[in-house]
Enzyme design. Structure first.
Site, PDB file in Angstrom:
ATOM      1  N   ASP A  70       0.766  -1.244   0.255  1.00  0.00           N
ATOM      2  CA  ASP A  70      -0.084  -0.033  -0.001  1.00  0.00           C
ATOM      3  C   ASP A  70       0.973   1.316  -0.102  1.00  0.00           C
ATOM      4  O   ASP A  70       1.879   1.362   0.466  1.00  0.00           O
ATOM      5  CB  ASP A  70      -0.838   0.016   1.074  1.00  0.00           C
ATOM      6  CG  ASP A  70      -1.941   1.005   1.105  1.00  0.00           C
ATOM      7  OD1 ASP A  70      -2.272   1.436  -0.010  1.00  0.00           O
ATOM      8  OD2 ASP A  70      -2.816   1.118   2.086  1.00  0.00           O
ATOM      9  N   GLY A  71       0.249   2.320  -0.635  1.00  0.00           N
ATOM     10  CA  GLY A  71       1.021   3.685  -0.553  1.00  0.00           C
ATOM     11  C   GLY A  71       1.825   4.086  -1.836  1.00  0.00           C
ATOM     12  O   GLY A  71       2.407   5.057  -1.884  1.00  0.00           O
ATOM     13  N   ASN A  72       1.451   3.389  -3.032  1.00  0.00           N
ATOM     14  CA  ASN A  72       2.060   3.968  -4.089  1.00  0.00           C
ATOM     15  C   ASN A  72       1.533   5.193  -4.643  1.00  0.00           C
ATOM     16  O   ASN A  72       2.364   5.954  -5.200  1.00  0.00           O
ATOM     17  CB  ASN A  72       1.664   2.809  -5.268  1.00  0.00           C
ATOM     18  CG  ASN A  72       2.319   1.364  -5.167  1.00  0.00           C
ATOM     19  OD1 ASN A  72       2.981   1.309  -4.115  1.00  0.00           O
ATOM     20  ND2 ASN A  72       1.804   0.450  -6.055  1.00  0.00           N
ATOM     21  N   HIS A 103       2.967   3.065  -8.855  1.00  0.00           N
ATOM     22  CA  HIS A 103       2.868   1.732  -9.405  1.00  0.00           C
ATOM     23  C   HIS A 103       4.224   1.056  -9.728  1.00  0.00           C
ATOM     24  O   HIS A 103       4.655   0.189  -9.793  1.00  0.00           O
ATOM     25  CB  HIS A 103       1.539   1.527 -10.055  1.00  0.00           C
ATOM     26  CG  HIS A 103       0.237   1.927  -9.451  1.00  0.00           C
ATOM     27  ND1 HIS A 103       0.330   1.689  -8.086  1.00  0.00           N
ATOM     28  CD2 HIS A 103      -0.735   2.632  -9.898  1.00  0.00           C
ATOM     29  CE1 HIS A 103      -0.873   2.068  -7.851  1.00  0.00           C
ATOM     30  NE2 HIS A 103      -1.620   2.561  -8.991  1.00  0.00           N
ATOM     31  N   GLU A 132     -12.089  -4.448  -5.325  1.00  0.00           N
ATOM     32  CA  GLU A 132     -12.584  -2.965  -5.126  1.00  0.00           C
ATOM     33  C   GLU A 132     -11.877  -2.230  -6.144  1.00  0.00           C
ATOM     34  O   GLU A 132     -12.204  -1.234  -6.590  1.00  0.00           O
ATOM     35  CB  GLU A 132     -12.388  -2.821  -3.667  1.00  0.00           C
ATOM     36  CG  GLU A 132     -13.322  -3.568  -2.788  1.00  0.00           C
ATOM     37  CD  GLU A 132     -13.080  -4.757  -2.492  1.00  0.00           C
ATOM     38  OE1 GLU A 132     -11.858  -5.388  -2.742  1.00  0.00           O
ATOM     39  OE2 GLU A 132     -13.764  -5.539  -2.169  1.00  0.00           O
ATOM     40  N   ASN A 133     -10.414  -2.557  -6.439  1.00  0.00           N
ATOM     41  CA  ASN A 133      -9.617  -1.546  -7.224  1.00  0.00           C
ATOM     42  C   ASN A 133     -10.295  -1.607  -8.776  1.00  0.00           C
ATOM     43  O   ASN A 133      -9.766  -0.694  -9.335  1.00  0.00           O
ATOM     44  CB  ASN A 133      -8.241  -2.246  -7.677  1.00  0.00           C
ATOM     45  CG  ASN A 133      -7.409  -2.259  -6.217  1.00  0.00           C
ATOM     46  OD1 ASN A 133      -6.569  -2.895  -5.952  1.00  0.00           O
ATOM     47  ND2 ASN A 133      -7.616  -1.032  -5.500  1.00  0.00           N
ATOM     48  N   TRP A 134     -11.084  -2.314  -9.167  1.00  0.00           N
ATOM     49  CA  TRP A 134     -11.679  -2.161 -10.666  1.00  0.00           C
ATOM     50  C   TRP A 134     -12.577  -0.840 -10.417  1.00  0.00           C
ATOM     51  O   TRP A 134     -12.801  -0.229 -11.666  1.00  0.00           O
ATOM     52  CB  TRP A 134     -12.730  -3.278 -10.806  1.00  0.00           C
ATOM     53  CG  TRP A 134     -12.086  -4.834 -11.140  1.00  0.00           C
ATOM     54  CD1 TRP A 134     -12.109  -5.827 -10.321  1.00  0.00           C
ATOM     55  CD2 TRP A 134     -11.392  -4.898 -12.216  1.00  0.00           C
ATOM     56  NE1 TRP A 134     -11.602  -6.820 -10.959  1.00  0.00           N
ATOM     57  CE2 TRP A 134     -10.860  -6.305 -12.252  1.00  0.00           C
ATOM     58  CE3 TRP A 134     -10.887  -4.101 -13.562  1.00  0.00           C
ATOM     59  CZ2 TRP A 134     -10.035  -6.850 -13.354  1.00  0.00           C
ATOM     60  CZ3 TRP A 134     -10.112  -4.540 -14.276  1.00  0.00           C
ATOM     61  CH2 TRP A 134      -9.739  -6.117 -14.313  1.00  0.00           C
ATOM     62  N   ARG A 153     -11.404   2.021  -9.585  1.00  0.00           N
ATOM     63  CA  ARG A 153     -10.505   3.270  -9.643  1.00  0.00           C
ATOM     64  C   ARG A 153     -10.708   3.776 -10.853  1.00  0.00           C
ATOM     65  O   ARG A 153     -11.233   3.055 -11.894  1.00  0.00           O
ATOM     66  CB  ARG A 153      -9.200   2.559  -9.520  1.00  0.00           C
ATOM     67  CG  ARG A 153      -8.894   2.364  -8.077  1.00  0.00           C
ATOM     68  CD  ARG A 153      -7.419   2.199  -7.664  1.00  0.00           C
ATOM     69  NE  ARG A 153      -7.231   2.037  -6.218  1.00  0.00           N
ATOM     70  CZ  ARG A 153      -6.176   2.173  -5.717  1.00  0.00           C
ATOM     71  NH1 ARG A 153      -4.908   2.426  -6.418  1.00  0.00           N
ATOM     72  NH2 ARG A 153      -5.856   1.967  -4.427  1.00  0.00           N
TER      73      ARG A 153
END
Ligand code: FPP
Length: 246
Positions: free
Chosen positions: A21-23, A38, A68-70, A72
Site C-alpha cells: 500500500d502507498g503507491n 505503481h 474493489e480496485n476495479w 478506480r
C-alpha cells in the site's frame, strides 16, 4: 550485527502475505501521477521477492489488485494491467533463475485477456520451480473467495456427494484459492494503514500482523528482514496460555 544475522533461520515464517500500500501517496509526494508510484512499486516487488528467496521463505503472497480496485479511474486500472503484463513478461527469466514458481489467486477470468494469457504462460513456465511460490492476488477479494467456497460445498451437499456433517474447517479450507498453501504466519501492510481490506480473511486467523509506515515503493528486503525479526520476538499462543506454549 546485520539485520540478516539477527534472523533465526530455524524459525522463519513459512508463508508471508503482503498488502502493498502507498503507491499513490508516494507518487503524490513527488508531484507525479499515481501510475509512477505503481511503476516504482515493481522495484519493491522485485527486491522483496529476492529477499524472500534469499532467506528461504517458501510462500510469499502479494495483494496486487483487489476486486474493489476495479472501481478506480479507468486510466489507472488500464495502466496497472499494462504494468502487470510487462512486469510478468520481463521478470519470468529472473523467476526461473531464482527458482520461483508463479501462482495467482482471484477472479482471474475478469482480467483483460492479454493479462490473463501472459499470467497463465508465466505460471506454466515456472511451474517446476520449488524454492519459493510467489502468489499474486489479482482481482481478489476474500469475501468473494469465501462465498465461492460456500457455494461449492452447498452444491456438493445438494448433489449428495458429501453429507452436512462432512463440512469441517479442513473441507472449507480445501475449497479456498489457497488450498495448496499453509496459512500465512506473518502479514505485512505498508503505508501506516491498519486494515486487512478484504485480504485472506479466513487464512489470516492466527497470523501475526506487522504494520510499517514505509510506503510500498520504498520497501526493500531489509524491511522484510525487520518484519521477520519483529515476528520472531512475538509469542504465538493460538488461544493457549503463555505457560502452555513455553
Ligand atoms: C496500493 O497502493 C497498490 C496497488 C493497488 C497496486 C499494487 C501494484 C504494484 C505494486 C505494482 C505491480 C505489481 C506486480 C506484482 C507486478 P495505492 O495505489 O492504494 O496507494 P495509496 O493508498 O497511496 O493511494
Amino acid at each position: 550485527m546485520s539485520l540478516r544475522d539477527q534472523i533465526d533461520m530455524a524459525r522463519l515464517p513459512q508463508h508471508i502475505a503482503v498488502i502493498m500500500d502507498g503507491n499513490g501517496r508516494w507518487a503524490k509526494e513527488k508531484g507525479k501521477m499515481r501510475v509512477f508510484g505503481h511503476q516504482n512499486g515493481v522495484v519493491a516487488v522485485r527486491d522483496t521477492v529476492e529477499g524472500a528467496v534469499e532467506l528461504g521463505i517458501p510462500y510469499l503472497t502479494l495483494y496486487a489488485f483487489s476486486t474493489e480496485n476495479w472501481n478506480r479511474p479507468k486510466l489507472e486500472v488500464y495502466a496497472l494491467m499494462e504494468l502487470l503484463v510487462s512486469t510478468i513478461n520481463k521478470e519470468t527469466k529472473t523467476l526461473m533463475k531464482n527458482g520461483v514458481r508463479l501462482n495467482a489467486i482471484g477472479d482471474l477470468k475478469s482480467l483483460p485477456p492479454k493479462c490473463y494469457n501472459e499470467l497463465q504462460e508465466a505460471i506454466r513456465k515456472t511451474s517446476e520451480n520449488t524454492r519459493c511460490t510467489l502468489t499474486l492476488a489479482l482481482s481478489y477479494s476474500s469475501r468473494w473467495e469465501i462465498a465461492n467456497a460456500a457455494k461449492s460445498i452447498a452444491e456438493e451437499v445438494k448433489d449428495g456427494k458429501i453429507k452436512l456433517d462432512d463440512v469441517t474447517e479442513e473441507l472449507f479450507a480445501s475449497k479456498l484459492c489457497t488450498a495448496e498453501m499453509p496459512d500465512p504466519e506473518l502479514m505485512i501492510r505498508t503505508s501506516g494503514e491498519h486494515r486487512i481490506s478484504n485480504y485472506l480473511l479466513w487464512q489470516l486467523a492466527y497470523s501475526e500482523l506487522y504494520f510499517t509506515q514505509k510506503l510500498w515503493p520504498d520497501f526493500r528486503r531489509e524491511d522484510l528482514q525487520e518484519a521477520i525479526i519483529d515476528f520472531q520476538k512475538r509469542e504465538r499462543r493460538f488461544g493457549m496460555t503463555s505457560e502452555q506454549v513455553n
